[in-house]
Design an enzyme around this catalytic site. Structure first.
Site, PDB file in Angstrom:
ATOM      1  N   CYS A 140       0.952  -0.770  -0.140  1.00 56.94           N
ATOM      2  CA  CYS A 140      -0.121  -0.350   0.093  1.00 56.94           C
ATOM      3  C   CYS A 140       0.786   1.193  -0.119  1.00 56.94           C
ATOM      4  O   CYS A 140       0.535   2.190  -0.440  1.00 56.94           O
ATOM      5  CB  CYS A 140      -0.650   0.407   1.416  1.00 56.94           C
ATOM      6  SG  CYS A 140      -1.859  -1.439   1.708  1.00 56.94           S
ATOM      7  N   HIS A 282      -3.910   7.344   3.509  1.00 56.43           N
ATOM      8  CA  HIS A 282      -4.229   6.006   2.711  1.00 56.43           C
ATOM      9  C   HIS A 282      -5.972   4.999   3.260  1.00 56.43           C
ATOM     10  O   HIS A 282      -5.584   5.508   4.521  1.00 56.43           O
ATOM     11  CB  HIS A 282      -3.502   4.448   3.759  1.00 56.43           C
ATOM     12  CG  HIS A 282      -3.715   2.871   2.385  1.00 56.43           C
ATOM     13  ND1 HIS A 282      -4.068   2.933   1.396  1.00 56.43           N
ATOM     14  CD2 HIS A 282      -4.376   2.056   3.375  1.00 56.43           C
ATOM     15  CE1 HIS A 282      -4.393   1.639   1.258  1.00 56.43           C
ATOM     16  NE2 HIS A 282      -4.000   1.339   2.387  1.00 56.43           N
ATOM     17  N   ASN A 312     -10.581  -0.963  -0.117  1.00 55.64           N
ATOM     18  CA  ASN A 312      -8.499  -0.602  -0.059  1.00 55.64           C
ATOM     19  C   ASN A 312      -8.597  -1.137  -1.317  1.00 55.64           C
ATOM     20  O   ASN A 312      -8.724  -2.033  -1.497  1.00 55.64           O
ATOM     21  CB  ASN A 312      -8.281  -1.303   1.122  1.00 55.64           C
ATOM     22  CG  ASN A 312      -6.787  -1.138   1.209  1.00 55.64           C
ATOM     23  OD1 ASN A 312      -6.533  -0.560   0.625  1.00 55.64           O
ATOM     24  ND2 ASN A 312      -5.974  -1.822   2.504  1.00 55.64           N
TER      25      ASN A 312
HETATM   26  O1  UT7 Z   1      -4.088  -1.156   4.020  1.00 53.30           O
HETATM   27  C1  UT7 Z   1      -3.859  -2.557   4.500  1.00 53.30           C
HETATM   28  C2  UT7 Z   1      -4.122  -3.636   4.714  1.00 53.30           C
HETATM   29  N1  UT7 Z   1      -5.011  -3.790   6.215  1.00 53.30           N
HETATM   30  C3  UT7 Z   1      -5.946  -3.158   6.730  1.00 53.30           C
HETATM   31  O2  UT7 Z   1      -5.391  -1.596   6.999  1.00 53.30           O
HETATM   32  C4  UT7 Z   1      -6.875  -3.357   7.892  1.00 53.30           C
HETATM   33  C5  UT7 Z   1      -6.688  -3.407   9.449  1.00 53.30           C
HETATM   34  N2  UT7 Z   1      -7.216  -3.502  10.432  1.00 53.30           N
HETATM   35  C6  UT7 Z   1      -8.835  -3.295  10.087  1.00 53.30           C
HETATM   36  O3  UT7 Z   1      -9.247  -2.728   9.482  1.00 53.30           O
HETATM   37  C7  UT7 Z   1      -9.668  -4.033  11.424  1.00 53.30           C
HETATM   38  O4  UT7 Z   1      -8.848  -5.140  11.847  1.00 53.30           O
HETATM   39  C8  UT7 Z   1     -10.983  -4.875  10.549  1.00 53.30           C
HETATM   40  C9  UT7 Z   1     -11.591  -4.016   9.904  1.00 53.30           C
HETATM   41  C10 UT7 Z   1      -9.670  -5.664   9.900  1.00 53.30           C
HETATM   42  C11 UT7 Z   1     -11.621  -6.113  11.207  1.00 53.30           C
HETATM   43  O5  UT7 Z   1     -12.098  -4.959  12.658  1.00 53.30           O
HETATM   44  P1  UT7 Z   1     -11.800  -5.353  14.125  1.00 53.30           P
HETATM   45  O6  UT7 Z   1     -12.272  -4.006  14.629  1.00 53.30           O
HETATM   46  O7  UT7 Z   1     -10.463  -5.879  13.916  1.00 53.30           O
HETATM   47  O8  UT7 Z   1     -12.418  -6.768  14.102  1.00 53.30           O
HETATM   48  P2  UT7 Z   1     -11.961  -8.186  14.779  1.00 53.30           P
HETATM   49  O9  UT7 Z   1     -11.197  -8.345  13.016  1.00 53.30           O
HETATM   50  O10 UT7 Z   1     -11.274  -7.795  16.424  1.00 53.30           O
HETATM   51  O11 UT7 Z   1     -13.018  -9.441  15.431  1.00 53.30           O
HETATM   52  C12 UT7 Z   1     -13.940  -8.959  15.681  1.00 53.30           C
HETATM   53  C13 UT7 Z   1     -16.201  -9.778  15.546  1.00 53.30           C
HETATM   54  C14 UT7 Z   1     -15.009 -11.306  15.284  1.00 53.30           C
HETATM   55  O12 UT7 Z   1     -15.697 -11.957  15.899  1.00 53.30           O
HETATM   56  P3  UT7 Z   1     -15.915 -12.041  17.753  1.00 53.30           P
HETATM   57  O13 UT7 Z   1     -14.681 -13.277  17.611  1.00 53.30           O
HETATM   58  O14 UT7 Z   1     -15.524 -11.883  18.427  1.00 53.30           O
HETATM   59  O15 UT7 Z   1     -16.872 -13.563  17.610  1.00 53.30           O
HETATM   60  C15 UT7 Z   1     -14.791 -12.133  13.965  1.00 53.30           C
HETATM   61  O16 UT7 Z   1     -14.825 -13.057  13.881  1.00 53.30           O
HETATM   62  O17 UT7 Z   1     -15.469  -9.454  14.196  1.00 53.30           O
HETATM   63  C16 UT7 Z   1     -15.954 -11.243  13.399  1.00 53.30           C
HETATM   64  N3  UT7 Z   1     -15.639 -10.363  11.584  1.00 53.30           N
HETATM   65  C17 UT7 Z   1     -16.440  -9.810  11.050  1.00 53.30           C
HETATM   66  N4  UT7 Z   1     -18.128 -10.409  11.111  1.00 53.30           N
HETATM   67  C18 UT7 Z   1     -18.978 -10.276  10.328  1.00 53.30           C
HETATM   68  C19 UT7 Z   1     -14.963 -10.685  11.213  1.00 53.30           C
HETATM   69  N5  UT7 Z   1     -15.252 -10.316   9.860  1.00 53.30           N
HETATM   70  C20 UT7 Z   1     -16.769 -10.069  10.200  1.00 53.30           C
HETATM   71  C21 UT7 Z   1     -17.559  -9.780   9.029  1.00 53.30           C
HETATM   72  N6  UT7 Z   1     -18.948  -9.907   8.864  1.00 53.30           N
HETATM   73  N7  UT7 Z   1     -17.095  -9.199   7.801  1.00 53.30           N
END
Ligand code: UT7
Length: 355
Positions: A140, A282, A312
């Site tokens: 990125c 970004h 993204n």
């Molecule tokens: O260019 C660089 C590339 N990447 C990034 O910048 C990504 C950086 N990270 C993020 O943007 C965030 O970490 C995410 C958007 C990917 C995830 O958000 P989060 O608030 O960190 O959620 P999490 O990974 O802690 O997951 C929370 C919950 C989990 O369930 P449990 O374990 O709490 O029951 C996940 O399984 O949300 C669940 N989950 C979803 N639920 C519904 C993960 N993805 C989804 C989804 N829909 N698409």
């Protein structure tokens, strides 16, 4: 016509004598963006579409990422096509014939093929037959890296101009069964033509680039050429080439590194956060953008946001953001624009631009 100049000083002048009148052309110690271009596919994938594909809800996606929809390129469109579309627009605005391009520097994490460089395919398609063309793998952060490499080549006198392209077909490396990643990415390309700035205080005022390879496993994409070619179907599936990410860890590093980049470029340029007209960060997640803006003490009314419309698009987010902001007059002559980014590597970078 007689050319004259003084290369001994840092900000030097060259000019020419025309009808016995000395006409100065200031040749500064930095580069400027002459033009920008962008391209996005017309096909839209909404959160409602994703609700039908994986176990997710539009509410979850909007609340956690700020993304409402993203663009997906058709199967027969590759990053060379996308990059050329953005490049054509930038070249047209610059009034630069492809044969006059000195260097094509391409950032992509999703090349159509691994050999040759995507830049060479773009060169051939454009007919930029006098250019050197090469790719730069900065994930990125790749487009800001490309801009800084172009800056070095131009200021060292090796080239006069460069076409910096970011072209990303993230949909091709997205696992559409993995809800944790498939809601995040989209496809886009952006480009800019750069050359030595001819106005004092205009152009790239500061640049910053960093990497930390020890965190590579947080965000990566197999397979590896260090492994033998798989012959087993299960092994092929295992090395399917999809992006893998430890989202929460990447999130924390993203905020930390973008804030570091903010401080680094502003300090380098000796410019206060208050003077920034527009932050073009970004676009990975609205929460990361908001946290960075808050740290930089820049109100969201001075932040360019399009993550809601495109998701993204990796290294394409910043050139696309610049182009859109210019189109609607948010970047005008004299605007001070702060750009910060981060990505796989991990990599992060920043640049401060006086348009
Ligand atoms: O260019 C660089 C590339 N990447 C990034 O910048 C990504 C950086 N990270 C993020 O943007 C965030 O970490 C995410 C958007 C990917 C995830 O958000 P989060 O608030 O960190 O959620 P999490 O990974 O802690 O997951 C929370 C919950 C989990 O369930 P449990 O374990 O709490 O029951 C996940 O399984 O949300 C669940 N989950 C979803 N639920 C519904 C993960 N993805 C989804 C989804 N829909 N698409």
């Amino acid at each position: 016509m007689e050319l004259w100049g003084d290369g001994a000083t840092k900000a030097w002048s060259i000019g020419f004598t025309f009808h016995d009148q000395e006409v100065p052309v200031v040749a500064t110690d930095t580069i400027r963006l002459v033009s920008t271009g962008m391209w996005t596919p017309s096909r839209v994938l909404t959160n409602a579409d994703l609700e039908r594909m994986v176990d997710t809800t539009s509410d979850w996606i909007v609340e956690r990422t700020g993304i409402h929809e993203r663009r997906i390129a058709d199967d027969d469109i590759g990053v060379v096509d996308m990059g050329c579309n953005a490049a054509h627009e930038a070249l047209a605005e610059a009034g630069l014939d492809p044969s006059g391009v000195d260097a094509i520097i391409v950032s992509t994490a999703t090349p159509d093929r691994l050999l040759p460089a995507t830049a060479c395919d773009i060169q051939a398609r454009l007919g930029a037959n006098q250019a050197v063309a090469f790719d730069l793998w900065g994930a990125c952060s790749g487009w800001l890296y490309a801009l800084n490499v172009a800056r070095g080549l131009i200021l060292s006198g090796q080239i006069e101009n460069a076409l910096c392209v970011a072209t990303e077909k993230m949909s091709a490396i997205t696992d559409w069964t993995d809800r944790a990643t498939c809601v995040l990415f989209g496809d886009a390309a952006g480009a800019a033509v750069v050359q030595r700035s001819d106005r004092e205080g205009r152009g790239i005022l500061a640049s910053y680039m960093r990497s930390d390879g020890s965190l590579a496993e947080l965000l990566h994409r197999p397979p590896s050429s260090a492994q033998p070619i798989p012959i087993d179907i299960a092994e092929i599936a295992h090395r399917n080439g999809f992006i893998r990410m430890a989202g929460r860890e990447v999130f924390k590093n993203a905020v930390r590194s973008m804030c570091e980049a903010v401080d680094a470029v502003l300090e380098q340029a000796g410019i206060s956060k208050d003077d920034v007209d527009l932050l073009v960060p970004h676009q990975a997640n609205i929460r990361i953008i908001e946290a960075t803006a808050k740290y930089a003490n820049i109100g969201m009314d001075r932040v360019w946001v399009n993550v809601d419309r495109y998701g993204n698009t990796s290294s394409a987010t910043i050139p696309v953001g610049l182009h859109e902001a210019r189109q609607v007059g948010r970047i005008r002559d004299g605007s001070l624009v702060l750009m910060v980014t981060f990505g796989a590597g991990l990599t992060w970078a920043g640049a401060l631009l006086r348009w």
